[in-house]
Design an enzyme around this catalytic site. Structure first.
Site, PDB file in Angstrom:
ATOM      1  N   LYS A  74      -1.663  -9.272   7.165  1.00 16.59           N
ATOM      2  CA  LYS A  74      -2.092  -9.063   5.777  1.00 16.59           C
ATOM      3  C   LYS A  74      -0.908  -9.255   4.839  1.00 16.59           C
ATOM      4  CE  LYS A  74      -4.631  -5.634   2.990  1.00 16.59           C
ATOM      5  NZ  LYS A  74      -5.233  -4.285   2.992  1.00 16.59           N
TER       6      LYS A  74
ATOM      7  N   SER B 264     -10.036  -4.043   1.486  1.00 13.32           N
ATOM      8  CA  SER B 264      -9.184  -5.088   0.976  1.00 13.32           C
ATOM      9  C   SER B 264      -8.609  -6.041   2.042  1.00 13.32           C
ATOM     10  CB  SER B 264      -8.016  -4.455   0.214  1.00 13.32           C
ATOM     11  OG  SER B 264      -7.183  -3.720   1.088  1.00 13.32           O
TER      12      SER B 264
ATOM     13  N   SER C  81     -10.009   0.015   3.961  1.00 10.04           N
ATOM     14  CA  SER C  81      -9.647  -1.405   3.837  1.00 10.04           C
ATOM     15  C   SER C  81      -9.478  -2.159   5.152  1.00 10.04           C
ATOM     16  CB  SER C  81      -8.368  -1.545   3.017  1.00 10.04           C
ATOM     17  OG  SER C  81      -8.658  -1.397   1.652  1.00 10.04           O
TER      18      SER C  81
END
Lengths: 485, 95
Positions: A77, A152, A176
């Site tokens: 990420k 997210s 997330s």
């Protein structure tokens, strides 16, 4: 196709020298070439570097030094710092930021000779539930390109689901990792707070943030967590825990275990398909010999309000560092220092980040601190207490991950509160600091994955993986997204 | 109204953010909606409840005060928008 395989399958093949890491990397980039134009999971791809890493991994393997992640291509990420590789948090503010150091989790993975494929898209600064808040691109759900991948960590979840990597790292502040895992039909884990070092994770809400794995199956998630978990002197909030093998209980049966179902789990706003899958999943646990008990989380309904005070409050403080001085974007048009700060921050941050900074600044400001931040922190105590009480009656708790399957792109962007309310099942876990796993629980009639959340007491990850593995085997979810049809 | 336009402007100043008229309008509306939802918390009596500021209670995490490796200045400054002689450059403060 090697790109479709799991960490444990590839590890076996690598150990037996039946395949080389270069072949896995080649397979991954072939797959990326075919599906990435549709999915758009990555912000940065590092193919050349990945091939070099593969060569080094091969040399290690030839010397007989094969660790569980040696030669395994992973996606990271874009809020986890990677030395020499852009780390943007999907924000204009950090568009050209190249970290001078590696996050602890990256150092660990490098030491195992894992291979990095690239950096994945996300909601800006991890604020969002759909990855639509990225300043750069919209990531699409591999199961249905008209739908969001969740957020997210939407890029990481989509990359795993689309076989554009073998597994990935995400971060989870209010769901997330778990919600995108649910939307994309993969496994995601939010470890106990303090289990994984946050050193080098770009801070959003420091009392809630945790890094965790996204993977194709439960065993892979346990392997990845085993690698990255442990105490880190560079993170003063990391728990003083010993290194553990989180796969150690995988394969053990769960007969006689007590599985708690909160009576608040089925509530208004819960989609019929999600409820149907959840009820069938509970029956699977019964068929495995587990005892189903009712528990109560009476303060569940307050969790969203608590979270959207505490997380923005911490964020408003953490994001004060983006001032156009030390790193990141600066707007040169300002007349003086204050002017430069304001212009830099107003042009560098997107709308959701500004909304949360405003909310947090307000909640912490003179005259409102007690009414908002302190009040929310007190209710947080009650939410944590709810879990401690529930775990006196059961070993793990089951809930849905999200009240709905993946929603349509653009469906919720105009109403922030509606977007926030979709986090109801994942947020309380971060507030309490307990671990939870999201894994596929079934499919909706229109072929959208629906996740199941299993929650355990603090530091009970081994038990969580044991329970999740038995469920995974019994459900035998073999569906895959139909991307190339 | 939980929060007025003037208050939104004040909070924006505290947060070092500036907004256009349209943005002010939108943010005032949205913040009001969100804060109205937060009212929910007043249903709970929290007198005598200790606040939880951290999920894991760790206090006074200390280590030996020993010099360890650190980044060289040029790498610390490598992402600075403006730098000069090992220093960050900011707009003039004193006239």
């Amino acid at each position: 196709m090697l790109a479709q395989k799991t960490i444990h399958e590839l590890h076996r093949l690598l150990t037996k020298k039946e395949i080389k890491p270069q072949e896995i990397v080649t397979s991954i980039f072939e797959r990326i070439g075919r599906v990435e134009p549709q999915v758009k999971a990555y912000l940065t791809l590092i193919q050349e570097d990945a091939m070099k890493q593969a060569k080094i991994a091969e040399e290690k393997i030839l010397k007989g030094e094969v660790l569980p992640l040696t030669g395994i291509p992973l996606a990271i990420k874009d809020n986890i710092c990677t030395e020499g590789i852009k780390t943007t948090c999907a924000s204009k503010m950090l568009e050209s930021f190249v970290p001078p150091y590696d996050a602890t989790v990256i150092q660990i993975l490098k030491a195992q000779n894992a291979i990095f494929v690239g950096k994945t898209n996300m909601d800006e600064f991890a604020m969002g539930s759909s990855t639509e808040n990225s300043a750069f691109q919209i990531t699409r759900n591999p199961w249905n390109l008209e739908r969001v991948p969740g957020g997210s960590s939407g890029g990481s979840a989509a990359a795993v689901a689309a076989d554009e990597c073998i597994a990935a790292l995400g971060s989870d502040t209010g769901g997330s990792i778990r919600q995108p895992a649910s939307f994309c039909g993969v496994v995601g884990v939010k470890p106990t707070y303090g289990c994984v070092s946050r050193f080098g994770l770009v801070a959003f809400a420091s009392s809630l943030d945790q890094i965790g794995p996204l993977a194709k199956d439960v065993q892979d998630a346990a392997i990845l967590l085993t690698a990255i978990a442990g105490h880190d002197p560079n993170d003063s909030t990391s728990a003083p825990i010993e290194k553990k093998d989180y796969t150690s209980k995988i394969g053990q049966e769960i007969r006689g275990m007590k599985i708690g179902i909160p009576k608040e789990a089925v509530q208004e706003g819960l989609d019929k398909d999600v409820q149907g899958v959840f009820e069938k999943d509970v029956e699977i646990f019964r068929s495995l010999g587990a005892e189903i008990v009712e528990v109560s989380l009476p303060h569940l309904e307050y969790a969203v309000a608590v979270y959207y005070i505490i997380a923005p409050a911490e964020a408003s403080s953490n994001l004060a560092r983006y001032d156009g001085v030390k790193y990141g974007f600066r707007d040169e048009g300002g007349e003086n220092l204050i002017d430069m700060y304001c212009r830099t921050r107003s042009l560098g941050f997107g709308p959701e980040v500004k909304r949360r900074i405003m909310l947090g600044t307000y909640a912490l400001s003179a005259g409102y601190y007690d009414a908002y931040y302190k009040k929310a922190s007190q209710v947080r105590t009650l939410i944590k207490q709810d879990f401690l009480n529930a775990f006196k009656k059961c070993d793990v708790i089951l809930t849905p991950v999200s009240p709905t399957p993946a929603f349509k792109i653009g469906e919720k962007t105009s109403d922030p509160l509606q977007m926030y309310l979709s986090d109801i099942y994942t947020i309380p876990i971060n507030l309490a600091g307990v671990p939870a796993i999201s894994l596929p629980g079934g499919l909706s009639p229109d072929r959208l994955p629906i996740g199941l959340q299993i929650i355990g007491p603090h530091f009970s990850e081994e038990e969580l993986f044991k329970v999740a593995y038995q469920f995974e085997q019994a459900l035998s979810f073999k569906e895959k997204p139909r991307l190339e049809e | 109204m939980k929060i007025s336009r003037q208050e939104v402007a004040h909070v924006a100043r505290l947060a070092r953010l500036s907004f256009s008229e349209d943005e002010m309008e939108l943010f005032t509306n949205q913040l009001n909606q969100i804060l109205l939802y937060m009212e929910k918390l007043n249903e709970i009596d929290t007198q005598n409840i200790k606040p939880t500021y951290h999920a894991l209670e760790l206090t006074n995490v200390l280590r030996e005060d020993k010099v360890g490796p650190s980044l060289p200045p040029e790498r610390v400054l490598s992402n600075a928008p403006a730098e000069n002689k090992d220093m960050f450059v900011v707009p003039r403060i004193i006239r």
